[in-house]
Design an enzyme around this catalytic site. Structure first.
Site, PDB file in Angstrom:
ATOM      1  N   SER A  13       0.814  -1.217   0.000  1.00 12.41           N
ATOM      2  CA  SER A  13       0.000   0.000   0.000  1.00 12.41           C
ATOM      3  C   SER A  13       0.848   1.268   0.000  1.00 12.41           C
ATOM      4  O   SER A  13       0.316   2.371  -0.088  1.00 12.41           O
ATOM      5  CB  SER A  13      -0.916   0.004   1.239  1.00 12.41           C
ATOM      6  OG  SER A  13      -0.129   0.003   2.417  1.00 12.41           O
ATOM      7  N   THR A  16       6.362   2.835  -2.965  1.00 14.46           N
ATOM      8  CA  THR A  16       7.178   1.882  -3.711  1.00 14.46           C
ATOM      9  C   THR A  16       6.376   0.605  -3.969  1.00 14.46           C
ATOM     10  O   THR A  16       6.428   0.030  -5.067  1.00 14.46           O
ATOM     11  CB  THR A  16       8.448   1.511  -2.908  1.00 14.46           C
ATOM     12  OG1 THR A  16       9.065   2.705  -2.444  1.00 14.46           O
ATOM     13  CG2 THR A  16       9.416   0.720  -3.732  1.00 14.46           C
ATOM     14  N   GLY A  17       5.659   0.171  -2.931  1.00 17.83           N
ATOM     15  CA  GLY A  17       4.873  -1.062  -3.042  1.00 17.83           C
ATOM     16  C   GLY A  17       3.898  -0.997  -4.202  1.00 17.83           C
ATOM     17  O   GLY A  17       3.757  -1.950  -4.983  1.00 17.83           O
ATOM     18  N   LYS A 128      19.400  -1.477   7.125  1.00 15.37           N
ATOM     19  CA  LYS A 128      19.188  -2.303   5.928  1.00 15.37           C
ATOM     20  C   LYS A 128      20.340  -3.297   5.762  1.00 15.37           C
ATOM     21  O   LYS A 128      20.146  -4.456   5.394  1.00 15.37           O
ATOM     22  CB  LYS A 128      19.026  -1.410   4.690  1.00 15.37           C
ATOM     23  CG  LYS A 128      17.740  -0.593   4.745  1.00 15.37           C
ATOM     24  CD  LYS A 128      17.529   0.282   3.518  1.00 15.37           C
ATOM     25  CE  LYS A 128      16.202   1.039   3.657  1.00 15.37           C
ATOM     26  NZ  LYS A 128      15.701   1.630   2.442  1.00 15.37           N
TER      27      LYS A 128
HETATM   28  N1  LIG Z   1      14.968   5.589  -4.104  1.00 15.88           N
HETATM   29  C1  LIG Z   1      14.249   6.528  -3.533  1.00 15.88           C
HETATM   30  O1  LIG Z   1      14.287   7.701  -3.962  1.00 15.88           O
HETATM   31  C2  LIG Z   1      13.337   6.199  -2.382  1.00 15.88           C
HETATM   32  C3  LIG Z   1      12.414   7.158  -1.955  1.00 15.88           C
HETATM   33  C4  LIG Z   1      11.573   6.836  -0.921  1.00 15.88           C
HETATM   34  C5  LIG Z   1      11.627   5.587  -0.302  1.00 15.88           C
HETATM   35  N2  LIG Z   1      12.550   4.672  -0.726  1.00 15.88           N
HETATM   36  C6  LIG Z   1      12.665   3.350  -0.055  1.00 15.88           C
HETATM   37  O2  LIG Z   1      11.571   2.545  -0.458  1.00 15.88           O
HETATM   38  C7  LIG Z   1      11.174   1.685   0.613  1.00 15.88           C
HETATM   39  C8  LIG Z   1       9.668   1.846   0.840  1.00 15.88           C
HETATM   40  O3  LIG Z   1       9.416   3.198   1.155  1.00 15.88           O
HETATM   41  P1  LIG Z   1       8.031   3.887   0.825  1.00 15.88           P
HETATM   42  O4  LIG Z   1       8.250   5.329   1.076  1.00 15.88           O
HETATM   43  O5  LIG Z   1       7.496   3.433  -0.473  1.00 15.88           O
HETATM   44  O6  LIG Z   1       7.130   3.249   1.985  1.00 15.88           O
HETATM   45  P2  LIG Z   1       5.889   3.886   2.697  1.00 15.88           P
HETATM   46  O7  LIG Z   1       4.945   4.328   1.643  1.00 15.88           O
HETATM   47  O8  LIG Z   1       6.336   4.888   3.699  1.00 15.88           O
HETATM   48  O9  LIG Z   1       5.334   2.642   3.547  1.00 15.88           O
HETATM   49  C9  LIG Z   1       5.174   1.393   2.946  1.00 15.88           C
HETATM   50  C10 LIG Z   1       4.243   0.537   3.772  1.00 15.88           C
HETATM   51  O10 LIG Z   1       4.895   0.051   4.945  1.00 15.88           O
HETATM   52  C11 LIG Z   1       3.889  -0.518   5.766  1.00 15.88           C
HETATM   53  N3  LIG Z   1       4.262  -0.330   7.168  1.00 15.88           N
HETATM   54  C12 LIG Z   1       4.590  -1.324   8.026  1.00 15.88           C
HETATM   55  N4  LIG Z   1       4.921  -0.841   9.218  1.00 15.88           N
HETATM   56  C13 LIG Z   1       4.799   0.509   9.133  1.00 15.88           C
HETATM   57  C14 LIG Z   1       4.994   1.558  10.061  1.00 15.88           C
HETATM   58  N5  LIG Z   1       5.398   1.331  11.308  1.00 15.88           N
HETATM   59  N6  LIG Z   1       4.747   2.816   9.636  1.00 15.88           N
HETATM   60  C15 LIG Z   1       4.343   3.078   8.372  1.00 15.88           C
HETATM   61  N7  LIG Z   1       4.146   2.097   7.444  1.00 15.88           N
HETATM   62  C16 LIG Z   1       4.380   0.835   7.822  1.00 15.88           C
HETATM   63  C17 LIG Z   1       2.561   0.151   5.372  1.00 15.88           C
HETATM   64  O11 LIG Z   1       1.769  -0.841   4.750  1.00 15.88           O
HETATM   65  P3  LIG Z   1       0.485  -1.470   5.502  1.00 15.88           P
HETATM   66  O12 LIG Z   1      -0.191  -0.317   6.173  1.00 15.88           O
HETATM   67  O13 LIG Z   1      -0.278  -2.042   4.359  1.00 15.88           O
HETATM   68  O14 LIG Z   1       1.006  -2.492   6.440  1.00 15.88           O
HETATM   69  C18 LIG Z   1       3.007   1.192   4.337  1.00 15.88           C
HETATM   70  O15 LIG Z   1       2.055   1.438   3.345  1.00 15.88           O
HETATM   71  C19 LIG Z   1      11.990   2.103   1.853  1.00 15.88           C
HETATM   72  O16 LIG Z   1      13.015   1.151   2.056  1.00 15.88           O
HETATM   73  C20 LIG Z   1      12.561   3.446   1.462  1.00 15.88           C
HETATM   74  O17 LIG Z   1      13.819   3.668   2.072  1.00 15.88           O
HETATM   75  C21 LIG Z   1      13.381   4.956  -1.750  1.00 15.88           C
END
Ligand SMILES: NC(=O)c1ccc[n+]([C@@H]2O[C@H](COP(=O)([O-])OP(=O)(O)OC[C@H]3O[C@@H](n4cnc5c(N)ncnc54)[C@H](OP(=O)(O)O)[C@@H]3O)[C@@H](O)[C@H]2O)c1
Length: 329
Positions: A13, A16-17, A128
């Site tokens: 959700s 990235t997901g 990580k």
């Molecule tokens: N390359 C880049 O520029 C870049 C930029 C941003 C992020 N990233 C990386 O991508 C990865 C995913 O980041 P994202 O920003 O896509 O993720 P996000 O949207 O912040 O969160 C992803 C999901 O994690 C789950 N989750 C589980 N425990 C949580 C908690 N305690 N608090 C909040 N969410 C929680 C939630 O899913 P549910 O509610 O369904 O359980 C949430 O939707 C990370 O490793 C981040 O470092 C990379």
């Protein structure tokens, strides 16, 4: 492996997901059957309901609870992908334990970040790396994937305010910060392409038990400004940040976080300051550094990959065709 791969994804959700799920659903060879493991309290999130309507099986999973139900959930799963929030990385340990017990064939942890040295620059990067070491201790087959800095996070604020609705709240201030003289190179990727790279990588035997770096183009922030100014016709307010100023910002953010450890704003400010120091000042986020650190390059693995260029992204922005990221925070 059959031509339908069964994938379980944590964090489907998230930003990235969703990119990963979109790519897996669009793939025809191989086909992917997707199960999203969501926290029980997130079961009825609108994003999860939308994924369900697109054929994703949504199941509640408490990564902090007993391991037996997790093992059951992962029976028959070929690949586990975690795109979990950076502040919940500790939850990947029981997930890895369950994946090992269930005989999962590949585990992709929530790396998916820019190239940062494993230790000493950005705190969550260390977590990580620690998780990778845990996976390796289990001898769980894995792929560690890092990706370029998202276009969606590289969009400068325009003086007219025209793109404010696309910017994360933290970026909605005046003046676009450029590290040093603005000529520090950094590898970029469009968020929509990140999932498409992941879909290629997880079906590729060459990437098993390896680190892989994927990115679209290498830009400097001066070049980012030039493209945005040319396409928008607006003049950006550039704010050059020295190494000392960036270092000072990291120290101040660390002190603020130490005084209020539970404050999400303080946590995000500390992460943002450390990340900027890494990619904007030190220049860690480059393909050359990835090669030095032992990553396979997506450019070598997938020379045919058609990506969204930064300039095309900016043109889409100005045609009003794109959505922002982290809008709900
Ligand atoms: N390359 C880049 O520029 C870049 C930029 C941003 C992020 N990233 C990386 O991508 C990865 C995913 O980041 P994202 O920003 O896509 O993720 P996000 O949207 O912040 O969160 C992803 C999901 O994690 C789950 N989750 C589980 N425990 C949580 C908690 N305690 N608090 C909040 N969410 C929680 C939630 O899913 P549910 O509610 O369904 O359980 C949430 O939707 C990370 O490793 C981040 O470092 C990379």
């Amino acid at each position: 492996m059959s031509t339908t791969m069964k994938v379980a994804i944590v964090g489907a959700s998230g930003d990235t997901g969703q990119s990963i799920v979109n790519a897996l659903l669009s793939s025809s060879t191989p086909k992917f059957e997707i199960t999203a493991l969501t926290r029980p309290q997130s079961l009825n999130k609108p994003t999860n309901l939308a994924l369900q309507s697109r054929g994703v099986r949504i199941v509640p999973a408490d990564l902090r609870g007993p391991i037996a139900p997790l093992i059951t959930l992962l029976q028959d799963i070929d690949i586990v992908i975690s795109a979990i929030h950076f502040n919940a990385l500790a939850d990947e340990t029981p997930l890895a334990d369950a994946a090992k017990a269930a005989g999962v064939k590949r585990f992709v942890q929530s790396a998916l970040m820019i190239i940062i040295p494993p230790r000493g620059v950005v705190d969550f990067r260390e977590k990580k790396e620690e998780n990778l070491h845990y996976i390796q201790k289990l001898r769980l087959p894995y792929t560690y994937i890092d990706a370029g800095w998202w276009h969606q996070l590289s969009l400068p604020r325009l003086p007219s305010g025209r793109v404010d609705h696309l910017l994360p709240p933290a970026a909605q201030h005046d003046g676009f910060p450029l590290g040093r003289d603005g000529n520090v190179p950094t590898a970029l990727a469009d968020l929509r392409d990140v999932g498409r790279y992941v879909a290629r990588i997880i079906a590729d035997p060459r990437t098993l038990n390896r680190r892989v770096h994927v990115y679209n183009e290498v830009y400097t922030l001066n070049r980012v400004c030039e493209v945005v100014e040319r396409v928008s016709g607006e003049k950006l307010e550039r704010r050059y940040v020295s190494r000392a100023e960036a270092r000072d910002a990291v120290d101040k953010a660390r002190m603020r976080l130490a005084h209020s450890p539970g404050d999400t704003g303080a946590l995000l400010a500390h992460v943002a300051a450390q990340l900027f120091y890494s990619w904007g000042i030190r220049g860690d986020n480059t393909p050359e550094n990835a090669e030095y650190l032992g990553y396979l390059s997506g450019k070598d693995l997938y020379p045919d990959f058609e990506y969204v260029s930064f300039e095309e992204y900016i043109r889409e922005v100005h045609r009003g065709e794109v959505e922002g990221v982290y809008q709900s925070r």
